[in-house]
Design a protein around this motif. Structure first.
Motif, PDB file in Angstrom:
ATOM      1  N   CYS A 193       0.904  -1.174   0.099  1.00  0.00           N
ATOM      2  CA  CYS A 193       0.070  -0.015   0.008  1.00  0.00           C
ATOM      3  C   CYS A 193       0.876   1.253   0.065  1.00  0.00           C
ATOM      4  O   CYS A 193       2.096   1.247   0.581  1.00  0.00           O
ATOM      5  CB  CYS A 193      -1.060   0.042   1.072  1.00  0.00           C
ATOM      6  N   THR A 214       0.592   3.565   2.141  1.00  0.00           N
ATOM      7  CA  THR A 214       1.125   3.911   3.327  1.00  0.00           C
ATOM      8  C   THR A 214       2.418   3.143   3.758  1.00  0.00           C
ATOM      9  O   THR A 214       3.242   3.671   4.404  1.00  0.00           O
ATOM     10  CB  THR A 214       0.032   3.531   4.362  1.00  0.00           C
ATOM     11  N   ARG A 260      -2.682  -3.241  -8.019  1.00  0.00           N
ATOM     12  CA  ARG A 260      -1.899  -3.466  -6.803  1.00  0.00           C
ATOM     13  C   ARG A 260      -0.734  -4.629  -7.145  1.00  0.00           C
ATOM     14  O   ARG A 260      -0.884  -5.428  -7.443  1.00  0.00           O
ATOM     15  CB  ARG A 260      -2.923  -4.189  -5.836  1.00  0.00           C
ATOM     16  N   HIS A 270      -0.044  -4.438   5.477  1.00  0.00           N
ATOM     17  CA  HIS A 270      -1.238  -4.670   6.299  1.00  0.00           C
ATOM     18  C   HIS A 270      -2.454  -5.271   5.355  1.00  0.00           C
ATOM     19  O   HIS A 270      -3.614  -4.959   5.520  1.00  0.00           O
ATOM     20  CB  HIS A 270      -1.566  -3.271   6.723  1.00  0.00           C
ATOM     21  N   CYS A 300      -7.172  -3.635   3.077  1.00  0.00           N
ATOM     22  CA  CYS A 300      -6.992  -1.992   2.939  1.00  0.00           C
ATOM     23  C   CYS A 300      -7.600  -1.389   1.951  1.00  0.00           C
ATOM     24  O   CYS A 300      -8.512  -0.658   1.969  1.00  0.00           O
ATOM     25  CB  CYS A 300      -5.383  -1.562   3.235  1.00  0.00           C
TER      26      CYS A 300
HETATM   27 ZN   LIG Z   1      -3.296   0.600   3.049  1.00  0.00          ZN
END
Ligand SMILES: [Zn+2]
Ligand SMILES: [Zn+2]
Length: 327
Positions: free
Chosen positions: A24, A26, A320, A47, A132
């Motif tokens: 991700c 993040t 992704r 995550h 997520c």
């Molecule tokens: Zn995330």
């Protein structure tokens, strides 16, 4: 990448053999000192994990050894006022997976039994990305923006979350326009149901968006990039009574506007933080019923996790990117 001791189960936790973990934005912020920082250092981040339960604590009864699961990235204390209201994404003492605890860029993880969701055998291991990007898009679209069929939605940024957001808005029947600077991401957004796409990056697209939105602007803007110049455009593009929703963030992005710009439109500014367990369950149901599609660009071996992070950092990923200990 280094060897660490295998984590041990405690009475209410399960040990999951990680099969796949999405990467991700993040994680990129964590790894490269962005506006979000990990809770401690060194920390195993990641995550968006799925895997197989290989061991369980003595008090665990709702999960069995051998179950395929997705690990909820949001994990609350289960006792505070926010957790009790079903808003564990706002928990006062969160212990979210890969945020405040050891995460999914690993071979094994130990997690509380109430924060794993069973994964149907019809769905692939890459469904970990729902933890997520899928769940956070679900929270932004249905809980925060409350998108309805009459909405004209502008989605700014066609990354992992943006692509789920396109699909979730189309399920409701809203009109969807996607803005991004990458043609390949815009093409994928179209394949996933976007009605129109706009190329950003050095061009003034405000008029173009207004035309596509039949002159009235966007009734909802969901912002995944949040750079200052994009936010400035958002406020111009927003229709009267419009809702501007921040999901993504940028180190140098600032919401800098005269309140009158919002007052004249009676606009509302929202922020959407992560997702709850309910969002994850619901988006997993949608995936199982083939209402949302995963857009996995590639799955690299876990040993190449730094390369996966770097590809995402350099905006080379369309969809992704994931890592897997067994890839
Ligand atoms: Zn995330
Ligand atoms: Zn709590």
């Amino acid at each position: 990448v280094e060897e660490v001791p295998e984590p041990r189960v405690t009475k209410n936790t399960v040990k999951v053999k990680i099969m796949n973990c999405g990467v991700c934005r993040t994680d990129v912020h964590f790894a490269y000192d962005g506006p979000a920082k990990p809770a401690y250092f060194p920390q195993i981040i990641g995550h968006e994990a799925s895997g197989e339960v290989v061991e369980k604590g003595e008090e665990v009864s709702n999960v069995q050894i051998g179950d395929r699961v997705v690990i909820s990235c949001t994990q609350g204390c289960d006792h505070c006022d926010y957790c009790l209201a079903g808003r564990e994404n706002l928990c006062r003492t969160p212990r979210s997976f890969g945020f405040q605890t050891e995460g999914g860029f690993a071979e094994y993880a130990v997690v509380p039994d109430n924060y794993v969701v069973k994964l149907s055998s019809s769905l692939p291991w890459e469904s970990g990305v729902l933890a997520c990007s899928g769940a956070a898009a679900h929270h932004a679209v249905y809980d925060i923006a409350k998108v309805n069929p009459n909405d004209h939605v502008l989605i700014v940024g066609a990354g992992g979350l943006g692509l789920f957001t396109v699909q979730l808005c189309k399920i409701v029947g809203a009109k969807v326009l996607v803005a991004d600077m990458d043609d390949r991401k815009l093409q994928l957004a179209k394949e996933l149901g976007a009605d129109d796409v706009i190329k950003t990056g050095g061009v003034n697209y405000v008029g173009q968006v207004r035309d596509l939105m039949q002159g009235d602007g966007a009734s909802v803007i969901i912002e995944f990039v949040s750079k200052s110049e994009l936010i400035k455009n958002d406020i111009e593009i927003l229709s009267k009574a419009g809702r501007l929703v921040f999901v993504g963030y940028d180190t140098n992005g600032f919401l800098n506007t005269n309140p009158l710009d919002l007052i004249l439109k009676e606009a509302t500014v929202f922020a959407s933080k992560g997702a709850t367990l309910r969002n994850l369950r619901e988006v997993m149901d949608l995936a199982e019923n083939k209402k949302v599609r995963l857009s996995v660009a590639a799955t690299l071996p876990l040993s190449l996790v730094n390369e996966a992070l770097m590809r995402l950092k350099n905006n080379e990923v369309v969809g992704r990117i994931c890592v897997s200990p067994s890839a």
